[in-house]
Design a protein around this motif. Structure first.
Motif, PDB file in Angstrom:
ATOM      1  N   VAL A   1      35.165  -9.252   5.906  1.00 59.57           N
ATOM      2  CA  VAL A   1      35.434 -10.881   5.454  1.00 59.57           C
ATOM      3  C   VAL A   1      36.834 -11.649   5.771  1.00 59.57           C
ATOM      4  N   TYR A   2      36.875 -12.909   6.196  1.00 60.83           N
ATOM      5  CA  TYR A   2      38.568 -13.057   6.385  1.00 60.83           C
ATOM      6  C   TYR A   2      38.278 -14.793   5.910  1.00 60.83           C
ATOM      7  N   HIS A   3      39.494 -15.623   5.400  1.00 63.31           N
ATOM      8  CA  HIS A   3      39.113 -16.915   5.448  1.00 63.31           C
ATOM      9  C   HIS A   3      39.884 -17.789   6.606  1.00 63.31           C
TER      10      HIS A   3
ATOM     11  N   LYS B   1      31.990 -12.240  -3.422  1.00 64.53           N
ATOM     12  CA  LYS B   1      31.349 -11.169  -3.649  1.00 64.53           C
ATOM     13  C   LYS B   1      32.144 -10.168  -2.938  1.00 64.53           C
ATOM     14  N   GLY B   2      31.479 -10.689  -1.340  1.00 61.23           N
ATOM     15  CA  GLY B   2      31.809 -10.356  -0.587  1.00 61.23           C
ATOM     16  C   GLY B   2      32.851  -9.125  -0.266  1.00 61.23           C
ATOM     17  N   THR B   3      34.118 -10.136  -0.441  1.00 62.12           N
ATOM     18  CA  THR B   3      35.590  -9.978   0.092  1.00 62.12           C
ATOM     19  C   THR B   3      35.728  -8.558  -1.831  1.00 62.12           C
ATOM     20  N   GLN B   4      35.165  -9.002  -2.826  1.00 61.34           N
ATOM     21  CA  GLN B   4      35.796  -7.822  -3.190  1.00 61.34           C
ATOM     22  C   GLN B   4      34.674  -7.163  -3.662  1.00 61.34           C
TER      23      GLN B   4
ATOM     24  N   GLY C   1      35.507 -21.919   5.180  1.00 60.86           N
ATOM     25  CA  GLY C   1      36.814 -21.391   5.815  1.00 60.86           C
ATOM     26  C   GLY C   1      36.540 -20.266   6.217  1.00 60.86           C
ATOM     27  N   ARG C   2      35.238 -19.761   5.820  1.00 56.71           N
ATOM     28  CA  ARG C   2      34.543 -18.476   5.827  1.00 56.71           C
ATOM     29  C   ARG C   2      35.222 -17.571   7.549  1.00 56.71           C
ATOM     30  N   ARG C   3      35.649 -16.620   7.711  1.00 56.09           N
ATOM     31  CA  ARG C   3      35.432 -15.986   9.524  1.00 56.09           C
ATOM     32  C   ARG C   3      34.634 -14.556   8.719  1.00 56.09           C
TER      33      ARG C   3
ATOM     34  N   SER D   1      24.771  -4.364   0.287  1.00 54.65           N
ATOM     35  CA  SER D   1      23.794  -5.486   0.663  1.00 54.65           C
ATOM     36  C   SER D   1      22.854  -6.546   0.771  1.00 54.65           C
ATOM     37  N   THR D   2      22.422  -7.650   0.831  1.00 55.82           N
ATOM     38  CA  THR D   2      21.153  -7.397   1.408  1.00 55.82           C
ATOM     39  C   THR D   2      20.628  -8.083   2.214  1.00 55.82           C
ATOM     40  N   GLY D   3      21.876  -9.685   2.375  1.00 56.49           N
ATOM     41  CA  GLY D   3      22.374 -10.234   3.471  1.00 56.49           C
ATOM     42  C   GLY D   3      22.932  -9.860   4.361  1.00 56.49           C
TER      43      GLY D   3
ATOM     44  N   VAL E   1      21.727 -26.763   0.514  1.00 53.94           N
ATOM     45  CA  VAL E   1      20.091 -25.650   0.283  1.00 53.94           C
ATOM     46  C   VAL E   1      20.424 -23.968  -0.515  1.00 53.94           C
ATOM     47  N   ARG E   2      21.927 -23.485  -0.385  1.00 54.44           N
ATOM     48  CA  ARG E   2      21.813 -22.466  -1.022  1.00 54.44           C
ATOM     49  C   ARG E   2      22.322 -22.008  -2.297  1.00 54.44           C
ATOM     50  N   MET E   3      23.377 -23.192  -2.876  1.00 57.71           N
ATOM     51  CA  MET E   3      24.231 -23.294  -4.071  1.00 57.71           C
ATOM     52  C   MET E   3      22.676 -23.503  -4.982  1.00 57.71           C
TER      53      MET E   3
HETATM   54  P1  AP5 Z   1      32.836 -13.959   0.642  1.00 61.52           P
HETATM   55  O1  AP5 Z   1      33.584 -12.736  -0.168  1.00 61.52           O
HETATM   56  O2  AP5 Z   1      31.613 -13.608   1.929  1.00 61.52           O
HETATM   57  O3  AP5 Z   1      31.424 -15.102  -0.440  1.00 61.52           O
HETATM   58  P2  AP5 Z   1      30.229 -14.345  -0.978  1.00 61.52           P
HETATM   59  O4  AP5 Z   1      30.444 -14.067  -2.561  1.00 61.52           O
HETATM   60  O5  AP5 Z   1      29.895 -12.665  -0.262  1.00 61.52           O
HETATM   61  O6  AP5 Z   1      29.578 -15.310  -0.346  1.00 61.52           O
HETATM   62  P3  AP5 Z   1      28.197 -15.464   0.541  1.00 61.52           P
HETATM   63  O7  AP5 Z   1      28.413 -16.620   0.942  1.00 61.52           O
HETATM   64  O8  AP5 Z   1      27.786 -13.856   1.085  1.00 61.52           O
HETATM   65  O9  AP5 Z   1      27.454 -14.778  -0.588  1.00 61.52           O
HETATM   66  P4  AP5 Z   1      25.794 -14.870  -0.677  1.00 61.52           P
HETATM   67  O10 AP5 Z   1      24.985 -14.258  -1.754  1.00 61.52           O
HETATM   68  O11 AP5 Z   1      24.970 -16.494  -0.311  1.00 61.52           O
HETATM   69  O12 AP5 Z   1      24.865 -14.718   0.244  1.00 61.52           O
HETATM   70  P5  AP5 Z   1      23.950 -12.830   1.402  1.00 61.52           P
HETATM   71  O13 AP5 Z   1      25.215 -12.887   2.583  1.00 61.52           O
HETATM   72  O14 AP5 Z   1      23.914 -12.285  -0.182  1.00 61.52           O
HETATM   73  O15 AP5 Z   1      34.069 -15.341   0.052  1.00 61.52           O
HETATM   74  C1  AP5 Z   1      33.715 -16.621   0.780  1.00 61.52           C
HETATM   75  C2  AP5 Z   1      35.456 -16.787   2.098  1.00 61.52           C
HETATM   76  O16 AP5 Z   1      36.188 -16.930   0.901  1.00 61.52           O
HETATM   77  C3  AP5 Z   1      35.726 -15.996   2.516  1.00 61.52           C
HETATM   78  O17 AP5 Z   1      35.812 -16.636   3.788  1.00 61.52           O
HETATM   79  C4  AP5 Z   1      36.802 -14.710   2.101  1.00 61.52           C
HETATM   80  O18 AP5 Z   1      37.804 -14.675   2.652  1.00 61.52           O
HETATM   81  C5  AP5 Z   1      37.270 -17.034   1.089  1.00 61.52           C
HETATM   82  N1  AP5 Z   1      37.716 -16.281   0.085  1.00 61.52           N
HETATM   83  C6  AP5 Z   1      36.936 -14.829  -0.946  1.00 61.52           C
HETATM   84  N2  AP5 Z   1      38.190 -14.545  -2.221  1.00 61.52           N
HETATM   85  C7  AP5 Z   1      38.864 -15.820  -2.006  1.00 61.52           C
HETATM   86  C8  AP5 Z   1      39.974 -16.012  -2.549  1.00 61.52           C
HETATM   87  N3  AP5 Z   1      40.020 -15.193  -3.644  1.00 61.52           N
HETATM   88  N4  AP5 Z   1      40.888 -16.842  -2.804  1.00 61.52           N
HETATM   89  C9  AP5 Z   1      40.792 -17.578  -1.302  1.00 61.52           C
HETATM   90  N5  AP5 Z   1      40.028 -17.513  -0.262  1.00 61.52           N
HETATM   91  C10 AP5 Z   1      38.701 -16.143  -0.764  1.00 61.52           C
HETATM   92  O19 AP5 Z   1      23.119 -13.392   1.533  1.00 61.52           O
HETATM   93  C11 AP5 Z   1      22.478 -14.395   2.432  1.00 61.52           C
HETATM   94  C12 AP5 Z   1      21.005 -14.803   2.305  1.00 61.52           C
HETATM   95  O20 AP5 Z   1      20.204 -13.741   2.712  1.00 61.52           O
HETATM   96  C13 AP5 Z   1      20.918 -15.267   1.746  1.00 61.52           C
HETATM   97  O21 AP5 Z   1      21.074 -17.141   1.513  1.00 61.52           O
HETATM   98  C14 AP5 Z   1      19.458 -15.888   1.221  1.00 61.52           C
HETATM   99  O22 AP5 Z   1      18.986 -16.292   1.936  1.00 61.52           O
HETATM  100  C15 AP5 Z   1      18.971 -14.335   1.721  1.00 61.52           C
HETATM  101  N6  AP5 Z   1      19.170 -12.975   0.659  1.00 61.52           N
HETATM  102  C16 AP5 Z   1      19.348 -12.067   0.585  1.00 61.52           C
HETATM  103  N7  AP5 Z   1      19.856 -11.360  -0.883  1.00 61.52           N
HETATM  104  C17 AP5 Z   1      18.255 -12.149  -0.668  1.00 61.52           C
HETATM  105  C18 AP5 Z   1      17.430 -11.478  -1.882  1.00 61.52           C
HETATM  106  N8  AP5 Z   1      17.782 -10.646  -3.060  1.00 61.52           N
HETATM  107  N9  AP5 Z   1      16.170 -12.257  -2.094  1.00 61.52           N
HETATM  108  C19 AP5 Z   1      16.222 -13.188  -1.899  1.00 61.52           C
HETATM  109  N10 AP5 Z   1      16.638 -13.754  -0.074  1.00 61.52           N
HETATM  110  C20 AP5 Z   1      18.071 -13.172  -0.535  1.00 61.52           C
END
Ligand code: AP5
Length: 246
Positions: A168-170, A41-44, A158-160, A58-60, A202-204
């Motif tokens: 965001v990188y991989h 999602k972050g990458t998109q 592999g995320r960095r 992004s709330t994260g 845990v997150r999944m």
């Molecule tokens: P990336 O783009 O980073 O993935 P993502 O879907 O954004 O993953 P997140 O872990 O950031 O999502 P999340 O929803 O768990 O975390 P959030 O920050 O919102 O891609 C992942 C990797 O893959 C990267 O290395 C990238 O380079 C690679 N990649 C991308 N596309 C690719 C492709 N096509 N091919 C190969 N590689 C690729 O939230 C964090 C925490 O905050 C949560 O766990 C929760 O505890 C809390 N939180 C946030 N919002 C709330 C809320 N609304 N309510 C309660 N708690 C909340």
């Protein structure tokens, strides 16, 4: 080239204003990104924001920034969220909803928004609906990214992430030009704390229980757009643009 809009108002909240914004804005899109942790999602969001000129809310990212903030910089909702995180609890729906309400000006911003990580439960989605109604705004769509679990674990392990600008990188699929250094701001690339295998599990589980039902919620509202997250980031991005008719 990715050019992130200034997100100070969203990240810091309170009276903070964003420094700069594009002078010319086309259509203001109002979108939500849905999908499991690590689906991309972050990458998109980076690609969509560069193309649509909108802001990545992004709330994260708000939570990660709050961990480094001084106490006097934190709003009541952020303080409550930090206390929950220090105890190892999930942040409650009420707290997250308060935090987003504190940032309602970002939803009204003339460049539009791309919400990532919110809503995360049906209760948060209902609160967002009522906030958008109050602000006289309508959602253009909810992009729901789909990918199998093995590919997700590979992406997360592999995320960095740039500790300065959040890009965001991989390690294999999306390498920076110089190892360990952000292409955009030269910040250091680090591994996120929650990308350890035990945190990923845990997150999944939380996603399956609390967030998966959101697909039905938005499908019934006629807003859900499914996007396969298989393939390169650019291929997935092209698919999403096609579904949006951009
Ligand atoms: P990336 O783009 O980073 O993935 P993502 O879907 O954004 O993953 P997140 O872990 O950031 O999502 P999340 O929803 O768990 O975390 P959030 O920050 O919102 O891609 C992942 C990797 O893959 C990267 O290395 C990238 O380079 C690679 N990649 C991308 N596309 C690719 C492709 N096509 N091919 C190969 N590689 C690729 O939230 C964090 C925490 O905050 C949560 O766990 C929760 O505890 C809390 N939180 C946030 N919002 C709330 C809320 N609304 N309510 C309660 N708690 C909340």
């Amino acid at each position: 080239m990715f050019t992130q809009t200034d997100r100070s108002a969203w990240i810091c909240g309170g009276e903070i204003q964003c420094r700069e914004q594009p002078a010319e804005v086309g259509r203001a899109y109002h979108l939500i990104l849905l999908g499991p942790p690590g689906v991309g999602k972050g990458t998109q969001a980076e690609l969509l924001c560069s193309r649509l000129g909108t802001c990545h809310l992004s709330t994260g990212d708000v939570f990660r920034a709050a961990k480094d903030a001084e106490d006097h910089q934190c709003s009541p909702a952020i303080r409550t969220a930090l206390e929950a995180m220090r105890r190892g609890d999930l942040v409650s729906d009420d707290t997250v909803i308060d935090m987003v309400r504190e940032r309602a000006a970002c939803l009204k911003c003339r460049i539009g928004f791309l919400l990532d990580g919110f809503p995360r439960t049906v209760e948060q989605a209902m609160a967002l609906d009522s906030l958008l109604t109050d602000l006289n705004l309508d959602l253009d769509g909810v992009l729901s990214y789909e990918l199998d679990i093995d590919a997700i674990v590979d992406r997360l392990s592999g995320r960095r992430t740039c500790e300065h600008c959040g890009a965001v990188y991989h390690v294999a699929a999306r390498k920076p030009i110089v190892d360990g250094v952000c292409d955009h701001c030269s910040g250091a690339l680090v591994q996120r704390e929650d990308d350890r295998p035990e945190s990923i599990r845990v997150r999944m589980a939380a996603y399956e229980e609390k967030t998966r039902p959101l697909s039905d919620y938005y499908r019934e509202a006629g807003k859900l757009v499914s996007v396969s997250a298989v393939g390169t980031a650019e291929a997935i991005f092209a698919r999403a643009l096609q579904t949006l008719g951009v």
